[in-house]
Design a protein around this motif. Structure first.
Motif, PDB file in Angstrom:
ATOM      1  N   TRP A   1      -2.596  19.909   7.957  1.00 21.54           N
ATOM      2  CA  TRP A   1      -2.440  19.963   9.416  1.00 21.54           C
ATOM      3  C   TRP A   1      -1.354  20.965   9.813  1.00 21.54           C
ATOM      4  O   TRP A   1      -1.544  21.799  10.705  1.00 21.54           O
ATOM      5  N   TYR A   2      -0.221  20.900   9.154  1.00 17.84           N
ATOM      6  CA  TYR A   2       0.894  21.780   9.509  1.00 17.84           C
ATOM      7  C   TYR A   2       0.649  23.223   9.074  1.00 17.84           C
ATOM      8  O   TYR A   2       1.112  24.169   9.722  1.00 17.84           O
ATOM      9  N   ARG A   3      -0.103  23.399   8.018  1.00 19.49           N
ATOM     10  CA  ARG A   3      -0.451  24.755   7.600  1.00 19.49           C
ATOM     11  C   ARG A   3      -1.389  25.403   8.610  1.00 19.49           C
ATOM     12  O   ARG A   3      -1.190  26.541   9.033  1.00 19.49           O
ATOM     13  N   GLU A   4      -2.429  24.665   9.012  1.00 17.24           N
ATOM     14  CA  GLU A   4      -3.441  25.233   9.904  1.00 17.24           C
ATOM     15  C   GLU A   4      -2.951  25.368  11.339  1.00 17.24           C
ATOM     16  O   GLU A   4      -3.307  26.318  12.034  1.00 17.24           O
ATOM     17  N   ARG A   5      -2.134  24.424  11.795  1.00 14.23           N
ATOM     18  CA  ARG A   5      -1.704  24.419  13.196  1.00 14.23           C
ATOM     19  C   ARG A   5      -0.419  25.211  13.426  1.00 14.23           C
ATOM     20  O   ARG A   5      -0.202  25.735  14.513  1.00 14.23           O
ATOM     21  N   PHE A   6       0.441  25.283  12.413  1.00 13.73           N
ATOM     22  CA  PHE A   6       1.756  25.885  12.624  1.00 13.73           C
ATOM     23  C   PHE A   6       2.118  26.949  11.593  1.00 13.73           C
ATOM     24  O   PHE A   6       3.193  27.537  11.682  1.00 13.73           O
ATOM     25  N   GLY A   7       1.255  27.163  10.622  1.00 13.01           N
ATOM     26  CA  GLY A   7       1.555  28.166   9.618  1.00 13.01           C
ATOM     27  C   GLY A   7       2.726  27.791   8.729  1.00 13.01           C
ATOM     28  O   GLY A   7       3.415  28.662   8.182  1.00 13.01           O
ATOM     29  N   TRP A   8       2.936  26.497   8.536  1.00 10.68           N
ATOM     30  CA  TRP A   8       4.076  26.004   7.754  1.00 10.68           C
ATOM     31  C   TRP A   8       3.570  25.249   6.541  1.00 10.68           C
ATOM     32  O   TRP A   8       2.669  24.428   6.652  1.00 10.68           O
ATOM     33  N   GLU A   9       4.164  25.520   5.395  1.00 13.16           N
ATOM     34  CA  GLU A   9       3.715  24.914   4.132  1.00 13.16           C
ATOM     35  C   GLU A   9       4.799  23.993   3.570  1.00 13.16           C
ATOM     36  O   GLU A   9       5.610  24.401   2.743  1.00 13.16           O
ATOM     37  N   PRO A  10       4.815  22.734   3.985  1.00 14.44           N
ATOM     38  CA  PRO A  10       5.794  21.818   3.396  1.00 14.44           C
ATOM     39  C   PRO A  10       5.416  21.472   1.965  1.00 14.44           C
ATOM     40  O   PRO A  10       4.252  21.535   1.588  1.00 14.44           O
TER      41      PRO A  10
ATOM     42  N   ALA B   1      -6.543   9.789   8.336  1.00  9.90           N
ATOM     43  CA  ALA B   1      -7.803   9.996   9.058  1.00  9.90           C
ATOM     44  C   ALA B   1      -7.619  10.958  10.216  1.00  9.90           C
ATOM     45  O   ALA B   1      -8.471  11.821  10.476  1.00  9.90           O
ATOM     46  N   ALA B   2      -6.502  10.827  10.929  1.00  6.52           N
ATOM     47  CA  ALA B   2      -6.235  11.691  12.085  1.00  6.52           C
ATOM     48  C   ALA B   2      -6.128  13.149  11.665  1.00  6.52           C
ATOM     49  O   ALA B   2      -6.749  14.034  12.270  1.00  6.52           O
ATOM     50  N   TYR B   3      -5.350  13.395  10.621  1.00  3.79           N
ATOM     51  CA  TYR B   3      -5.132  14.777  10.200  1.00  3.79           C
ATOM     52  C   TYR B   3      -6.348  15.367   9.485  1.00  3.79           C
ATOM     53  O   TYR B   3      -6.530  16.582   9.460  1.00  3.79           O
ATOM     54  N   GLU B   4      -7.200  14.514   8.937  1.00  3.26           N
ATOM     55  CA  GLU B   4      -8.419  15.020   8.293  1.00  3.26           C
ATOM     56  C   GLU B   4      -9.539  15.261   9.292  1.00  3.26           C
ATOM     57  O   GLU B   4     -10.306  16.218   9.143  1.00  3.26           O
TER      58      GLU B   4
ATOM     59  N   THR C   1       0.839  -1.197   0.000  1.00  2.00           N
ATOM     60  CA  THR C   1       0.000   0.000   0.000  1.00  2.00           C
ATOM     61  C   THR C   1       0.874   1.245   0.000  1.00  2.00           C
ATOM     62  O   THR C   1       1.877   1.308   0.715  1.00  2.00           O
ATOM     63  N   GLU C   2       0.493   2.226  -0.796  1.00  2.00           N
ATOM     64  CA  GLU C   2       1.190   3.509  -0.820  1.00  2.00           C
ATOM     65  C   GLU C   2       0.168   4.640  -0.664  1.00  2.00           C
ATOM     66  O   GLU C   2      -1.046   4.398  -0.663  1.00  2.00           O
ATOM     67  N   SER C   3       0.685   5.847  -0.526  1.00  2.00           N
ATOM     68  CA  SER C   3      -0.197   7.007  -0.373  1.00  2.00           C
ATOM     69  C   SER C   3      -0.297   7.775  -1.681  1.00  2.00           C
ATOM     70  O   SER C   3       0.583   7.686  -2.541  1.00  2.00           O
ATOM     71  N   LYS C   4      -1.401   8.529  -1.808  1.00  2.00           N
ATOM     72  CA  LYS C   4      -1.597   9.391  -2.976  1.00  2.00           C
ATOM     73  C   LYS C   4      -1.711  10.846  -2.505  1.00  2.00           C
ATOM     74  O   LYS C   4      -1.412  11.166  -1.364  1.00  2.00           O
ATOM     75  N   GLU C   5      -2.171  11.701  -3.432  1.00  2.00           N
ATOM     76  CA  GLU C   5      -2.173  13.131  -3.158  1.00  2.00           C
ATOM     77  C   GLU C   5      -3.005  13.507  -1.936  1.00  2.00           C
ATOM     78  O   GLU C   5      -2.674  14.455  -1.209  1.00  2.00           O
ATOM     79  N   ASP C   6      -4.083  12.756  -1.684  1.00  2.00           N
ATOM     80  CA  ASP C   6      -4.939  13.120  -0.561  1.00  2.00           C
ATOM     81  C   ASP C   6      -4.247  12.897   0.785  1.00  2.00           C
ATOM     82  O   ASP C   6      -4.545  13.574   1.774  1.00  2.00           O
ATOM     83  N   TYR C   7      -3.303  11.972   0.830  1.00  2.00           N
ATOM     84  CA  TYR C   7      -2.529  11.749   2.064  1.00  2.00           C
ATOM     85  C   TYR C   7      -1.680  12.981   2.360  1.00  2.00           C
ATOM     86  O   TYR C   7      -1.718  13.532   3.478  1.00  2.00           O
ATOM     87  N   PHE C   8      -0.915  13.431   1.365  1.00  2.00           N
ATOM     88  CA  PHE C   8      -0.084  14.614   1.599  1.00  2.00           C
ATOM     89  C   PHE C   8      -0.940  15.836   1.881  1.00  2.00           C
ATOM     90  O   PHE C   8      -0.568  16.684   2.706  1.00  2.00           O
ATOM     91  N   ALA C   9      -2.088  15.943   1.233  1.00  2.00           N
ATOM     92  CA  ALA C   9      -2.973  17.079   1.492  1.00  2.00           C
ATOM     93  C   ALA C   9      -3.403  17.118   2.947  1.00  2.00           C
ATOM     94  O   ALA C   9      -3.480  18.193   3.565  1.00  2.00           O
ATOM     95  N   ALA C  10      -3.666  15.943   3.526  1.00  2.00           N
ATOM     96  CA  ALA C  10      -4.063  15.881   4.931  1.00  2.00           C
ATOM     97  C   ALA C  10      -2.913  16.280   5.842  1.00  2.00           C
ATOM     98  O   ALA C  10      -3.078  17.063   6.787  1.00  2.00           O
ATOM     99  N   VAL C  11      -1.726  15.750   5.556  1.00  2.00           N
ATOM    100  CA  VAL C  11      -0.553  16.048   6.392  1.00  2.00           C
ATOM    101  C   VAL C  11      -0.175  17.516   6.278  1.00  2.00           C
ATOM    102  O   VAL C  11       0.012  18.209   7.286  1.00  2.00           O
TER     103      VAL C  11
END
Length: 390
Positions: free
Chosen positions: A76-85, A281-284, A63-73
């Motif tokens: 989270w960092y954008r909304e909680r920490f103002g950081w855009e990886p 799921a956690a980050y979404e 199993t691997e991740s797709k774009e929606d996985y990175f979007a969730a991660v």
């Protein structure tokens, strides 16, 4: 509250490292455990629902991740920490300690010096030594009840020991410091000056108390991001350590290439499928659960603070700025290390993390995990009180 953190969930008989391995770890089987950093709370409902869906599907292939996985991660960092990886920065690993080991192997040779700041999370030192690197310690200083970095010592050790890599714990486990922007920039400037790569363990970043702010090291500016490996995971935040999934961000393409080459050398490929599902799921959908948990943990911290003040003034709380791990100072009791162990384990019937696990600077201290129902915390403190005053 929508979530019942007061409910006691039976964990014995589940092969829980925290509850089921006291005998194997040299403890009596009736000790009350508040040691290893996992929670006594079930995961957020959104996570359980996603895992149940996967189980019902019934196929657990590669199993691997797709774009929606990175979007969730990244969301989270954008909304909680103002950081855009950026998506290109992401490397998924089974854990933060694994990532630290990969960095040590990728960017140092046997015999090279790797610096840490003790008392600190003990796998740092274990991993450095296990890879035949030289452990260099720049100890934190306890000043008026608060830990500080010794920048002069840090710089001197880097020069004299020819340090190649620095493992930064931010927020700091076990002393609970949330480093200020000024402190992080000063560390970053020293490391840039002497070409020392920073590996920042930021696994506890979601737990910061009022009046403090966590700064992701890479968010301080491009020059700092270009000299750093940022280690994150949902495991501490959402009690998912057993699902083995971490998100490592490496902005520098050359550093990322070398890091990935080291992972390739281990033969490791995809992370745990359930880890991917639970992280997304956690980050979404887990924000409300986490916010309510943090309110509950503040109540636990308030409870332990008042209990010590009123009933165990001999034991001092090192006031945490972050994490859910509490650092307690037992030195006023005047006990040897063996006597303190006897007090905690044999008399109080508690399983805590002895301070010396985190380095010699931890002698006379104990680390306590407060992610448990308040009734459990109350029982533990009362057992400790009875042992001290016996």
């Amino acid at each position: 509250m929508n979530f019942d953190f007061d409910r006691v969930t039976e964990r014995k008989g589940t092969n829980s490292l925290k509850y089921d391995f006291a005998k194997e770890r040299g403890k009596a089987e009736d000790v009350l455990p508040l040691w290893v950093a996992d929670m006594d709370f079930p995961a957020a409902p959104c996570i359980l629902e996603r895992l149940e869906k996967a189980v019902k599907h019934g196929i657990f292939g590669y199993t691997e991740s797709k774009e929606d996985y990175f979007a969730a991660v990244s969301g989270w960092y954008r909304e909680r920490f103002g950081w855009e990886p950026k998506a290109s920065w992401l490397v998924k690993t089974p854990g933060v300690v694994f990532a630290i080991a990969m960095a040590i192997r990728a960017f140092t040779a046997e015999g090279d010096a790797v610096l840490i700041q003790q008392p600190v999370y003990y796998p740092f030192g274990q991993t450095i030594k296990a890879n035949n690197r030289k452990l260099v310690n720049s100890p934190l200083k306890l000043v008026d009840g608060k830990y500080e970095m010794d920048f002069e010592d840090l710089e001197q050790k880097i020069i004299t020991e020819h340090v190649k890599l620095f493992v930064l714990c931010s927020p700091h486990n076990p002393v609970g410091r949330v480093w200020t922007e000024e402190e992080l920039r000063r560390v970053g400037d020293i490391c840039l000056k002497y070409h020392v790569l920073i590996v920042a363990d930021e696994i506890h970043s979601d737990f910061v108390y009022e009046g403090h702010k966590h700064h992701i090291f890479a968010s301080l500016g491009e020059k700092y991001a270009d000299n750093a490996i940022i280690c994150t995971a949902p495991s501490k935040t959402f009690n998912l350590a057993g699902l083995q999934n971490s998100n490592i961000f490496i902005p520098n393409a050359n550093i990322r290439k070398q890091f990935n080459r080291q992972i390739d050398a281990t033969g490791y490929c995809e992370v745990n499928a359930m880890g991917l599902f639970s992280c997304q799921a956690a980050y979404e959908g887990g924000a409300q659960w986490l916010d309510e948990l943090k309110v509950y943990l503040k109540g636990n911290l308030d409870y332990i603070r008042e209990f010590l003040k009123e009933r165990l003034p001999e034991i001092k709380l090192v006031e945490p700025e972050g994490t859910y791990l509490v650092w307690l100072d037992f030195r006023e009791l005047g006990l040897t290390e063996a006597q303190l162990e006897e007090l905690v384990v044999e008399k109080a019937k508690l399983w805590l993390d002895s301070g010396t696990m985190f380095g010699p600077e931890g002698e006379g201290f104990e680390r306590v995990n407060i992610t448990c129902p308040r009734s459990v915390l109350k029982q533990a403190l009362e057992q400790l009180e009875s042992a001290v005053h016996a």
